[in-house]
Write an enzyme that holds these catalytic residues in place. Structure first.
Site, PDB file in Angstrom:
ATOM      1  N   LYS A   1       0.874  -1.270  -0.170  1.00 32.45           N
ATOM      2  CA  LYS A   1       0.064   0.043  -0.013  1.00 32.45           C
ATOM      3  C   LYS A   1       0.832   1.238   0.010  1.00 32.45           C
ATOM      4  CE  LYS A   1      -4.024  -2.202   2.222  1.00 32.45           C
ATOM      5  NZ  LYS A   1      -4.662  -2.620   3.362  1.00 32.45           N
TER       6      LYS A   1
ATOM      7  N   GLN B   1      -4.635  -1.200   9.445  1.00 35.62           N
ATOM      8  CA  GLN B   1      -4.398  -2.513   8.964  1.00 35.62           C
ATOM      9  C   GLN B   1      -4.992  -3.605   9.925  1.00 35.62           C
ATOM     10  OE1 GLN B   1      -3.614  -3.249   5.851  1.00 35.62           O
ATOM     11  NE2 GLN B   1      -3.684  -5.535   5.825  1.00 35.62           N
TER      12      GLN B   1
ATOM     13  N   ASP C   1     -10.872   3.087   3.633  1.00 38.48           N
ATOM     14  CA  ASP C   1     -11.502   1.891   3.599  1.00 38.48           C
ATOM     15  C   ASP C   1     -12.944   1.522   3.372  1.00 38.48           C
ATOM     16  OD1 ASP C   1      -9.612  -0.328   3.686  1.00 38.48           O
ATOM     17  OD2 ASP C   1      -9.231   0.181   6.030  1.00 38.48           O
TER      18      ASP C   1
HETATM   19  N1  GUN Z   1      -6.599  -6.461   5.983  1.00 32.95           N
HETATM   20  C1  GUN Z   1      -7.024  -7.222   4.915  1.00 32.95           C
HETATM   21  N2  GUN Z   1      -7.567  -6.428   4.078  1.00 32.95           N
HETATM   22  C2  GUN Z   1      -7.813  -5.267   4.459  1.00 32.95           C
HETATM   23  C3  GUN Z   1      -8.306  -3.925   4.045  1.00 32.95           C
HETATM   24  O1  GUN Z   1      -8.675  -4.102   2.901  1.00 32.95           O
HETATM   25  N3  GUN Z   1      -8.226  -2.680   5.008  1.00 32.95           N
HETATM   26  C4  GUN Z   1      -7.609  -2.843   6.229  1.00 32.95           C
HETATM   27  N4  GUN Z   1      -7.759  -1.946   6.724  1.00 32.95           N
HETATM   28  N5  GUN Z   1      -7.260  -4.009   6.697  1.00 32.95           N
HETATM   29  C5  GUN Z   1      -7.084  -5.022   5.736  1.00 32.95           C
END
Ligand code: GUN
Length: 302
Positions: free
Chosen positions: A54, A98, A121
């Site tokens: 990311k 995350q 998100d």
């Molecule tokens: N953990 C796995 N996928 C995601 C996501 O799309 N967003 C977040 N915040 N955590 C994750």
């Protein structure tokens, strides 16, 4: 194989390039660039890889992208304090914590602390509610990525029968709302569904987000259906497969997403897109009324 591939890697790259061009134009005009803060608590190896990806995607798009690493021993209040600081930071447009967080931390309490205008998100009740009302603001990344893939392939869900397998807040429910907003007729299947196979056999679009390797069998797929496989499952052999039996399903589908290289890369691309959109909302460049999608019911022909 008769199906055409929905190439998530290529579509994700085009979304990311497009965001990169818009960020470059902001920079060239002497404006502030969008900022995404990613918070990670603990040492989960898969999460570390996701967060790194990311961060790299943000950097590639020219965005400001601080990563806040917090140890396993961090308290819930300490995470919330960091989130509140980021809420107040004018250089930050998006905040992502995350998941999963360590067990002693309530993830809902942390997510609820993120300012809704920075919830890239799209997990907050407000952002999910706006999608339910057909006036989306920040949309959950994976379903948003699924819709972007359909758009790229020229597939219009209007009037189609769509079956979403899985009812999670992150994938199944928002995917159903996205498809409904575009005029599909939706069935959401889950662990209590009586006749899953029957529902899938009737579907023009199948979205599989269950997290079980090759759970959806190829012969359940209606000939000509579009298959969006959200699953990413690692087998004991190390091979990564989706929630759908790919080779057999590809013999019947008209379009199908591969795993890896399908929906997965779209999730990061749409996070970058959402960060740009959060910036645009905050700067008053975009209003969610611009994006109202009306889908009146068309009466059937007499
Ligand atoms: N953990 C796995 N996928 C995601 C996501 O799309 N967003 C977040 N915040 N955590 C994750």
């Amino acid at each position: 194989m008769t199906a055409r591939l929905l190439d998530g890697k290529a579509i994700a790259q085009s979304v990311r390039d497009n965001v990169g061009r818009q960020v470059a134009a902001l920079k060239a005009a002497g404006k502030r660039v969008p900022g995404l803060a990613v918070v990670i608590v603990g040492q989960d190896p898969a999460s570390q890889i996701y967060v790194r990806n990311k961060h790299l995607a943000c950097e590639a798009a020219g965005m400001h992208s601080p990563v806040i690493l917090m140890p396993d021993t961090t308290t819930q209040q300490e995470v919330i304090d960091v989130v509140r600081k980021l809420n107040a930071d004018p250089a930050i447009d998006g905040i992502l914590v995350q998941l999963p967080v360590p067990k002693h931390i309530d993830s809902k309490a942390v997510i609820d602390a993120i300012a809704v205008e920075k919830d890239v998100d799209g997990f907050s009740p407000e952002n999910l509610g706006l999608l339910a009302q057909r006036t989306p603001r920040l949309r959950p990344c994976t379903p948003y990525g699924c819709m972007k893939m359909l758009e790229h392939a020229g597939i219009d869900p209007k009037g189609m029968d769509a079956v979403v397998i899985g009812q999670s807040n992150i994938v199944g429910r928002p995917a159903a709302l996205e498809l409904l907003m575009r005029g599909a007729t939706i069935t959401v299947c889950h662990s209590q569904t009586k006749d899953l196979i029957g529902h899938v056999r009737r579907a023009d679009i199948v979205v599989a987000g269950i997290g079980k390797p090759e759970f959806v069998k190829g012969d359940w797929i209606k000939p000509g259906a579009v298959v969006l496989d959200v699953g990413i499952n690692r087998l004991p052999s190390g091979k990564v497969v989706g929630d759908v039996e790919f080779a057999a399903a590809a013999e019947r589908a008209s379009w199908i997403t591969p795993v890896p290289g399908g929906v997965g890369p779209m999730t990061i691309a749409m996070l970058i897109q959402n960060t740009l959109e959060a910036y645009q909302f905050r700067e008053g460049i975009l209003a969610n009324t611009d994006r109202t999608v009306e889908q009146p019911l068309t009466p059937p022909p007499r």
